[in-house]
Design a protein around this motif. Structure first.
Motif, PDB file in Angstrom:
ATOM      1  N   VAL A  77      84.897  15.466  20.469  1.00 27.04           N
ATOM      2  CA  VAL A  77      83.887  15.781  19.461  1.00 27.04           C
ATOM      3  C   VAL A  77      82.565  15.238  19.962  1.00 27.04           C
ATOM      4  N   GLU A  78      81.512  16.033  19.870  1.00 30.23           N
ATOM      5  CA  GLU A  78      80.190  15.561  20.280  1.00 30.23           C
ATOM      6  C   GLU A  78      79.485  14.890  19.107  1.00 30.23           C
ATOM      7  N   ASP A  79      78.834  13.777  19.379  1.00 31.16           N
ATOM      8  CA  ASP A  79      78.072  13.046  18.363  1.00 31.16           C
ATOM      9  C   ASP A  79      76.770  12.581  18.987  1.00 31.16           C
ATOM     10  N   LYS A 105      90.700  10.595  18.109  1.00 31.83           N
ATOM     11  CA  LYS A 105      89.482  11.405  18.197  1.00 31.83           C
ATOM     12  C   LYS A 105      88.590  10.831  19.285  1.00 31.83           C
ATOM     13  N   ASN A 131      78.938  11.669  24.083  1.00 28.40           N
ATOM     14  CA  ASN A 131      77.507  11.962  23.998  1.00 28.40           C
ATOM     15  C   ASN A 131      76.898  11.710  25.372  1.00 28.40           C
ATOM     16  N   VAL A 135      85.120  10.826  20.984  1.00 29.78           N
ATOM     17  CA  VAL A 135      83.731  11.168  20.671  1.00 29.78           C
ATOM     18  C   VAL A 135      82.885  10.933  21.913  1.00 29.78           C
ATOM     19  N   LYS A 174      67.327  12.789  17.957  1.00 30.83           N
ATOM     20  CA  LYS A 174      68.577  12.777  18.706  1.00 30.83           C
ATOM     21  C   LYS A 174      68.282  12.749  20.202  1.00 30.83           C
ATOM     22  N   THR A 199      87.082   2.386  15.659  1.00 27.92           N
ATOM     23  CA  THR A 199      86.942   2.433  17.116  1.00 27.92           C
ATOM     24  C   THR A 199      88.074   1.693  17.807  1.00 27.92           C
ATOM     25  N   SER A 204      74.439  10.963  17.823  1.00 28.52           N
ATOM     26  CA  SER A 204      73.973   9.638  17.396  1.00 28.52           C
ATOM     27  C   SER A 204      74.741   8.507  18.084  1.00 28.52           C
ATOM     28  N   LEU A 205      75.751   8.845  18.904  1.00 26.30           N
ATOM     29  CA  LEU A 205      76.543   7.809  19.559  1.00 26.30           C
ATOM     30  C   LEU A 205      75.737   7.144  20.664  1.00 26.30           C
ATOM     31  N   LYS A 217      69.266   8.594   9.247  1.00 23.56           N
ATOM     32  CA  LYS A 217      69.816   9.948   9.255  1.00 23.56           C
ATOM     33  C   LYS A 217      68.834  10.969   9.836  1.00 23.56           C
TER      34      LYS A 217
END
Length: 420
Positions: free
Chosen positions: A250-252, A160, A164, A162, A222, A281, A254-255, A218
């Motif tokens: 995949v976009e995140d 995967k 950002n 990820v 962002k 990771t 919070s990365l 949480k």
């Protein structure tokens, strides 16, 4: 008895072929993208890492192996590769090279004093690439393509990617202010490291493993909500190239990356293989647009990634992938005491001809020597006795089939190569 230092490992002969296979394949892939190898010292001035990696990072604060040399200078075993590569780029004036961007790869041991975990060591081997001298979304896509190609080339499926954007300096400034405002009312509930980072590098709070479950984490702002037009457009173009290349991601939002010098594209490759472990990771990287100036270099930009070979091996194990590391011996010569001198010269000639060969040095009986040949998985063997030397011919036995062929001694190498 003196034991191995904690957090290190011996790569024993039965494991070394896997490392050789991986390192050779990594180098060949990098070369296919026109990246050239660079080798930097294992230790550098401590100032390189405190400035380049960042004083607020765990690496600099807690994990570096630092010592004073005999000239009373502070030196550090390199904890990562990018700062050293950039130092070399600046010192050797690579920005003046005709071919730009300068595309480099490295492979070697790094050192971090951290708690030993599965797949993590205090001395570990890192392969990395750096493309310096071009701020272009297509370069980011090239680096991400290489990363994806590397893991796929080993047969890994449970991957995967990820990604950002952490924006440019202007975007990050506004975002950091928003993070300080958000976390200030709750900072007393966070660990001491996060409390220290609130005003030095609040983005590092988002990367904290201790406080990841905090409610304030949480609900944190962002970075993607604070990107200016240039940063947003840059990120969209990177994603467009990835779509064109057919690279899934995949976009995140919070990365964030743990080092201070990253801007714009940030990414991590994860393993989703069952049994891989809690820390998923495999690799991380991103673009750095201020690092060269931070190290007194030109106003140039770069992007790169670094992967741990130890964690790549874990991912292969988790997916049940066996590497094709054929270490079988080509030939084992069964000797007699009276033919030892001839055998030594013969095996030397065969080795120079490219034949992997070995022989007995313990004066064992023929039966014991044949067992040794079998344990070594030798493809061929023959007995070299007085009669064979007299006739100039040996009975070459193919160990798998049991087929025996009479071959002139001077034609052994050619015969084996032809059959191979």
């Amino acid at each position: 008895m003196i034991n191995i230092p904690k957090g290190t490992q011996d790569i024993l002969p039965e494991e070394a072929p896997k490392w050789q296979y991986i390192e050779n394949q990594l180098a060949e892939i990098a070369k296919s993208f026109n990246y050239k190898e660079i080798r930097t010292p294992i230790f550098e001035s401590t100032d390189l890492f405190s400035r380049g990696v960042g004083d607020s990072t765990d690496i600099v604060q807690k994990e570096m192996y630092t010592f004073m040399d005999k000239g009373n200078r502070s030196m550090t075993l390199r904890p990562e590769g990018t700062a050293a590569v950039v130092r070399s780029y600046i010192e050797n004036k690579m920005h003046g090279h005709a071919n730009q961007p300068v595309k480099l790869f490295y492979n070697g041991p790094m050192f971090r004093y951290e708690r030993k975990q599965k797949g993590r060591f205090r001395q570990f081997v890192q392969f990395g690439v750096e493309a310096i001298g071009a701020e272009n979304p297509a370069v980011d896509a090239e680096v991400l393509h290489m990363l994806y190609h590397i893991y796929s080339s080993f047969g890994l499926k449970s991957l995967k990617l990820v990604i950002n954007s952490i924006g440019d300096v202007e975007s990050r400034k506004e975002y950091k202010e928003a993070l300080v405002e958000h976390f200030t009312p709750h900072i007393g509930d966070f660990c001491q490291d996060c409390q220290n980072r609130l005003h030095t590098n609040p983005m590092r709070i988002l990367d904290c493993k201790v406080d990841r479950g905090q409610p304030a984490m949480k609900s944190a702002p962002k970075i993607t909500d604070y990107l200016n037009d240039y940063s947003r457009q840059y990120y969209e173009e990177v994603k467009g190239y990835l779509d064109e290349l057919g690279i899934p991601y995949v976009e995140d939002a919070s990365l964030v990356r743990g080092l201070d010098y990253y801007t714009h594209t940030a990414f991590e490759m994860m393993s989703e293989a069952e049994g891989f472990g809690a820390i998923t990771t495999l690799c991380g990287g991103g673009r750095y647009n201020g690092l060269l100036e931070m190290l007194d270099g030109p106003n140039e930009t770069g992007i790169g990634f670094a992967l741990s070979i130890e964690r790549l091996l874990l991912a292969l194990e988790a997916e049940g992938i066996e590497l094709d590391t054929d270490e079988r011996l080509d030939l084992f010569i069964v000797t007699m005491p009276e033919t030892m001198r001839t055998a030594v010269k013969l095996i030397a000639d065969l080795r120079e001809a490219g034949i992997r060969a070995d022989m007995d040095y313990l004066d064992r009986k023929v039966k014991a020597q044949m067992k040794q040949a079998d344990r070594l998985s030798a493809r061929y063997t023959f007995v070299l006795g007085s009669n064979e030397i007299e006739t100039g011919t040996v009975s070459l036995k193919e160990m798998t089939s049991g087929e025996v062929t009479d071959v002139r001694i001077e034609e052994i190498a050619a015969h084996m190569k032809e059959r191979k």
